[in-house]
Design an enzyme around this catalytic site. Structure first.
Site, PDB file in Angstrom:
ATOM      1  N   LYS A 117       0.820  -1.230   0.098  1.00 38.54           N
ATOM      2  CA  LYS A 117       0.120  -0.032  -0.134  1.00 38.54           C
ATOM      3  C   LYS A 117       0.982   1.285   0.022  1.00 38.54           C
ATOM      4  O   LYS A 117       0.408   2.134  -0.648  1.00 38.54           O
ATOM      5  CB  LYS A 117      -1.105  -0.169   1.063  1.00 38.54           C
ATOM      6  CG  LYS A 117      -2.168  -0.911   0.943  1.00 38.54           C
ATOM      7  CD  LYS A 117      -3.391  -0.465   1.683  1.00 38.54           C
ATOM      8  CE  LYS A 117      -4.353  -1.349   1.155  1.00 38.54           C
ATOM      9  NZ  LYS A 117      -5.724  -1.698   2.067  1.00 38.54           N
ATOM     10  N   LYS A 204      -3.279 -11.359  -6.526  1.00 33.78           N
ATOM     11  CA  LYS A 204      -4.802 -11.491  -6.190  1.00 33.78           C
ATOM     12  C   LYS A 204      -5.597 -10.675  -6.599  1.00 33.78           C
ATOM     13  O   LYS A 204      -5.609  -9.461  -7.020  1.00 33.78           O
ATOM     14  CB  LYS A 204      -4.689 -11.620  -4.649  1.00 33.78           C
ATOM     15  CG  LYS A 204      -4.486 -10.072  -3.957  1.00 33.78           C
ATOM     16  CD  LYS A 204      -4.876 -10.089  -2.621  1.00 33.78           C
ATOM     17  CE  LYS A 204      -4.729  -8.652  -2.043  1.00 33.78           C
ATOM     18  NZ  LYS A 204      -5.076  -8.070  -0.997  1.00 33.78           N
ATOM     19  N   LYS A 207      -9.467  -4.338  -5.873  1.00 30.90           N
ATOM     20  CA  LYS A 207     -10.071  -3.304  -6.643  1.00 30.90           C
ATOM     21  C   LYS A 207      -9.121  -2.701  -6.977  1.00 30.90           C
ATOM     22  O   LYS A 207      -9.259  -1.949  -8.233  1.00 30.90           O
ATOM     23  CB  LYS A 207     -10.859  -2.619  -5.377  1.00 30.90           C
ATOM     24  CG  LYS A 207     -11.548  -1.539  -6.007  1.00 30.90           C
ATOM     25  CD  LYS A 207     -12.321  -0.887  -4.806  1.00 30.90           C
ATOM     26  CE  LYS A 207     -12.866   0.566  -5.380  1.00 30.90           C
ATOM     27  NZ  LYS A 207     -13.461   1.546  -4.514  1.00 30.90           N
TER      28      LYS A 207
HETATM   29  P1  AMP Z   1     -10.230  -5.916   1.838  1.00 26.95           P
HETATM   30  O1  AMP Z   1     -11.261  -5.748   0.754  1.00 26.95           O
HETATM   31  O2  AMP Z   1      -8.896  -5.991   1.545  1.00 26.95           O
HETATM   32  O3  AMP Z   1     -10.770  -5.213   3.104  1.00 26.95           O
HETATM   33  O4  AMP Z   1     -10.847  -7.503   2.317  1.00 26.95           O
HETATM   34  C1  AMP Z   1     -11.742  -8.091   2.731  1.00 26.95           C
HETATM   35  C2  AMP Z   1     -11.613  -9.404   2.862  1.00 26.95           C
HETATM   36  O5  AMP Z   1     -11.586 -10.327   1.660  1.00 26.95           O
HETATM   37  C3  AMP Z   1     -10.447 -10.216   3.664  1.00 26.95           C
HETATM   38  O6  AMP Z   1     -10.862 -11.093   4.551  1.00 26.95           O
HETATM   39  C4  AMP Z   1      -9.425 -10.466   2.550  1.00 26.95           C
HETATM   40  O7  AMP Z   1      -8.569 -11.394   3.049  1.00 26.95           O
HETATM   41  C5  AMP Z   1     -10.301 -11.100   1.525  1.00 26.95           C
HETATM   42  N1  AMP Z   1      -9.998 -10.919   0.435  1.00 26.95           N
HETATM   43  C6  AMP Z   1      -9.516  -9.776  -0.511  1.00 26.95           C
HETATM   44  N2  AMP Z   1      -9.016  -9.975  -1.646  1.00 26.95           N
HETATM   45  C7  AMP Z   1      -9.222 -11.514  -1.537  1.00 26.95           C
HETATM   46  C8  AMP Z   1      -8.917 -12.341  -3.050  1.00 26.95           C
HETATM   47  N3  AMP Z   1      -8.299 -11.822  -4.022  1.00 26.95           N
HETATM   48  N4  AMP Z   1      -9.317 -13.850  -2.591  1.00 26.95           N
HETATM   49  C9  AMP Z   1      -9.882 -14.190  -1.390  1.00 26.95           C
HETATM   50  N5  AMP Z   1      -9.892 -13.561  -0.501  1.00 26.95           N
HETATM   51  C10 AMP Z   1      -9.796 -12.216  -0.485  1.00 26.95           C
END
Ligand code: AMP
Ligand code: TRP
Length: 341
Positions: A117, A204, A207
């Site tokens: 980040k 991964k 967004k």
């Molecule tokens: P975030 O949008 O980064 O706040 O992620 C929210 C949740 O989604 C967290 O538990 C992350 O580990 C999970 N997450 C985010 N991106 C992925 C992905 N590409 N595959 C699996 N889990 C994800």
């Protein structure tokens, strides 16, 4: 088990978030697999974490409310779990401060998410981005959670929470060798812990990689078709699960499996003499079908959102605050801070 997790209100939920986190939340609130003991689940919108990235206030407010409605649309049920907004519960930031006094800088410097980040937002690397995992540890410890359902990218942060538990318990022991905090376990899904980006399977799904990287759960059917049809594939033309040699097609097969309930052998068989095009066309339709009830429910919720939001949030905030107060009372006592009467 006591379960806690959170997602940032980023304005959209993609399939990675759904299968990495939300699907597990749904299973845990309903005690799946059947026979599992009943869980006490706390799921929140982590708005304070989202502040580490520049936000437009009006949009931010909307995103926070929208995230709660999204949770309800996917099937979280305020009768079965506690749904709340992090900033509405007093205690998160206070505990984070105390934990921060026990956190070595080196632990924060090696966090992958911080490194990524701070690269992405080079001109606004603020202290919050750096101390982000301490607030996350506070979120978990405030509710004395046993398990934290997240995607694979969050493993390192939960590991830090465990480190901070050990440090806290050592620094502030209770009489008779008892400890105030217990170490939380990371709960990863069997499948879908790391869904890869559609346009770059070396990363991964996220967004921040742009709209072609992900399918959002509220994407319209024609957008889903477009995104899936233009997803990167590997060389060759065989539909075969092989994460090492064919990461792109294996990632799409994982999504296929998750939305259709079929296993890899069935999928391979179904597309034996067919090409990537046929597979992708069917995958898009399976995703659309899978998301339809969630999208329909979200539209319904929107119509009555004021009432639904105020009811849900009031209920969740009260329950969460009660738990947080219990922990903070003990923390203040053991740290030696004066009691708040
Ligand atoms: P975030 O949008 O980064 O706040 O992620 C929210 C949740 O989604 C967290 O538990 C992350 O580990 C999970 N997450 C985010 N991106 C992925 C992905 N590409 N595959 C699996 N889990 C994800
Ligand atoms: N850092 C998590 C993410 O980016 C969100 C989060 C904040 C969280 N606090 C948490 C997840 C506590 C689990 C438990 O996805």
């Amino acid at each position: 088990m006591k379960i806690l997790s959170g997602i940032q209100p980023t304005g959209l939920i993609h399939l990675g978030n759904y299968f990495g986190a939300l699907k597990q939340w749904l299973d845990l609130q309903t005690c799946l697999p059947v026979g599992m003991e009943k869980n006490d689940c706390y799921f929140m919108v982590v708005d304070l974490h989202a502040l580490t990235i520049p936000q437009n206030s009006a949009q931010f407010k909307q995103n926070i409310e929208s995230a709660i409605l999204d949770y309800l649309a996917v099937g979280l049920d305020p009768k079965k779990c506690t749904l709340f907004v992090q900033s509405q519960v007093v205690g998160h930031t206070e505990l984070a401060w105390i934990l921060g006094t026990l956190t070595p800088l080196g632990e924060l410097e090696r966090m992958t998410q911080f490194k990524e980040k701070s690269q992405q937002h080079k001109d606004s690397v603020n202290a919050g981005l750096f101390t982000y995992p301490i607030l996350q540890a506070a979120d978990i410890l405030l509710y004395q959670a046993d398990g934290v359902p997240v995607g694979k990218d969050q493993e390192q942060h939960i590991e830090l929470a465990r480190t901070l538990v050990r440090k806290f318990n050592l620094h502030y022991p209770l009489p008779k060798n008892k400890a105030l905090f217990k170490e939380p376990a990371t709960i990863l899904p069997k499948e879908g812990a790391k869904i890869l980006s559609l346009n770059d399977p070396s990363k991964k799904m996220s967004k921040s990689l742009g709209a072609d990287s992900y399918v959002a759960i509220f994407d319209r059917p024609e957008i889903i078709r477009k995104k899936i049809m233009s997803a990167v594939t590997d060389s060759g033309r065989e539909i075969k699960f092989d994460m090492k040699e064919k990461p792109a097609i294996s990632n799409l097969m994982t999504i296929y499996k998750l939305v259709s309930g079929k296993d890899f052998a069935q999928i391979e068989n179904q597309f034996k003499n067919k090409g990537y095009g046929d597979f992708k066309k069917d995958l898009a339709e399976k995703i659309i079908e899978f998301l339809k009830p969630i999208q329909d429910k979200r539209i319904k919720l929107e119509k009555d959102k004021k009432k639904i939001l105020s009811q849900t949030l009031e209920l969740g905030r009260k329950k969460a605050q009660k738990e947080a107060d219990k922990t903070m009372k003990l923390v203040r006592e053991v740290v030696g801070l004066p009691e708040i009467k």
